[in-house]
Write a protein that holds these residues in place. Structure first.
Motif, mmCIF file in Angstrom:
data_model
loop_
_atom_site.group_PDB
_atom_site.id
_atom_site.type_symbol
_atom_site.label_atom_id
_atom_site.label_comp_id
_atom_site.label_asym_id
_atom_site.label_seq_id
_atom_site.Cartn_x
_atom_site.Cartn_y
_atom_site.Cartn_z
ATOM 1 N N THR A 168 0.810 -1.221 0.000
ATOM 2 C CA THR A 168 0.000 0.000 0.000
ATOM 3 C C THR A 168 0.845 1.273 0.000
ATOM 4 O O THR A 168 0.329 2.349 -0.302
ATOM 5 C CB THR A 168 -0.935 0.038 1.226
ATOM 6 O OG1 THR A 168 -0.148 -0.105 2.419
ATOM 7 C CG2 THR A 168 -1.963 -1.088 1.160
ATOM 8 N N GLU A 178 -8.796 1.915 -4.185
ATOM 9 C CA GLU A 178 -9.167 1.026 -3.067
ATOM 10 C C GLU A 178 -10.674 0.750 -3.036
ATOM 11 O O GLU A 178 -11.098 -0.386 -2.803
ATOM 12 C CB GLU A 178 -8.734 1.646 -1.740
ATOM 13 C CG GLU A 178 -9.012 0.744 -0.556
ATOM 14 C CD GLU A 178 -8.750 1.424 0.781
ATOM 15 O OE1 GLU A 178 -9.427 1.057 1.763
ATOM 16 O OE2 GLU A 178 -7.874 2.326 0.835
ATOM 17 N N LEU A 196 -5.420 -3.911 4.868
ATOM 18 C CA LEU A 196 -4.407 -3.170 4.115
ATOM 19 C C LEU A 196 -3.055 -3.302 4.803
ATOM 20 O O LEU A 196 -2.941 -3.084 6.015
ATOM 21 C CB LEU A 196 -4.785 -1.686 4.013
ATOM 22 C CG LEU A 196 -6.135 -1.367 3.369
ATOM 23 C CD1 LEU A 196 -6.357 0.141 3.346
ATOM 24 C CD2 LEU A 196 -6.220 -1.929 1.950
#
Length: 235
Positions: A168, A178, A196
């Motif tokens: 990320t 996202e 994440l």
């Protein structure tokens, strides 16, 4: 065509038997199996190394088995964590099977192991159909792979108990959407958690470990809408 499907059904049914046996054996010894699936290059080895190191820092007994078609590179990397690691070379086979996994664990897995992470062969097609006796099935995808990955591989993502997004830290640079990714995951697996992570920045590290420990302690694991893996080959 029917004969091919019947043969596939037979192979998967036999695998499911071994998987149930392995699941029971592992539960009896207090160990939980976590099956990690992803495409090659998703960053699962980097994340797993950090999870193993975090586990060791917490005083948890963990081990990892990593499968590849060739080389022992991943095992060397994971062993830096200090956890027991075993490399499995599949000799061209694009997935692990429950019987194969059980054979490699026999006589190797340390007695007090609480969590066993299985890093499956980098592939989102073949491994998705094989139950390994896991308590937690995790599918990983990096931000570089595209938001439509869950739609392209509905079986892999549809059977996941947890979905992990990796890398990320470069999401903005590669234009990762996202919201679109989450919507696509929800389309094939409603209600599954999307975690994440960034191994480089340490984001989300330890969260996978927490989910695995919770599953081992009997916490309710997300139930995918899809049926068991072998059911996908019955039509």
């Amino acid at each position: 065509m029917c004969r091919v499907v019947d043969l596939q059904q037979s192979v998967l049914a036999k695998n499911d038997e071994y998987a149930q046996r392995l699941r029971a054996d592992m539960a009896a010894r207090g160990a939980t199996v976590v099956n990690l699936l992803s495409s090659p290059g998703s960053g699962k080895t980097a994340l797993l190394e950090l999870e193993l190191s975090t586990a060791r820092q917490r005083g948890l007994t963990v081990a990892a088995l990593t499968a590849d078609l060739a080389t022992e590179n991943d095992a060397v990397r994971l062993a830096r964590s200090g956890a027991p690691v075993k490399q499995v070379l599949t000799d061209g086979l694009c997935h692990l099977e429950a019987r194969m996994l059980a054979g490699h664990l026999d006589g190797w897995l340390p007695e007090a192991t609480r969590l066993l992470f299985v890093e499956n062969v980098g592939n989102l097609v073949c491994p998705a159909s094989y139950d390994l006796g896991e308590s937690l099935r995790v599918v990983l995808a990096s931000v570089t792979e595209g938001e439509d990955k869950p739609l392209k591989y509905p079986t892999a993502f549809g059977l996941a108990h947890l979905v992990v997004v990796t890398k990320t830290d470069i999401a903005r640079a590669v234009g990762f959407d996202e919201a679109a990714f989450r919507a696509n995951v929800a389309q094939v697996n409603p209600g599954v958690e999307v975690l994440l992570t960034s191994a480089r920045r340490g984001q989300g590290v330890g969260a996978l470990l927490d989910r695995a420990l919770a599953a081992g302690d009997g916490a309710e694991v997300h139930r995918p809408v899809m049926a068991v893996p072998s059911a996908h080959h019955h039509s």
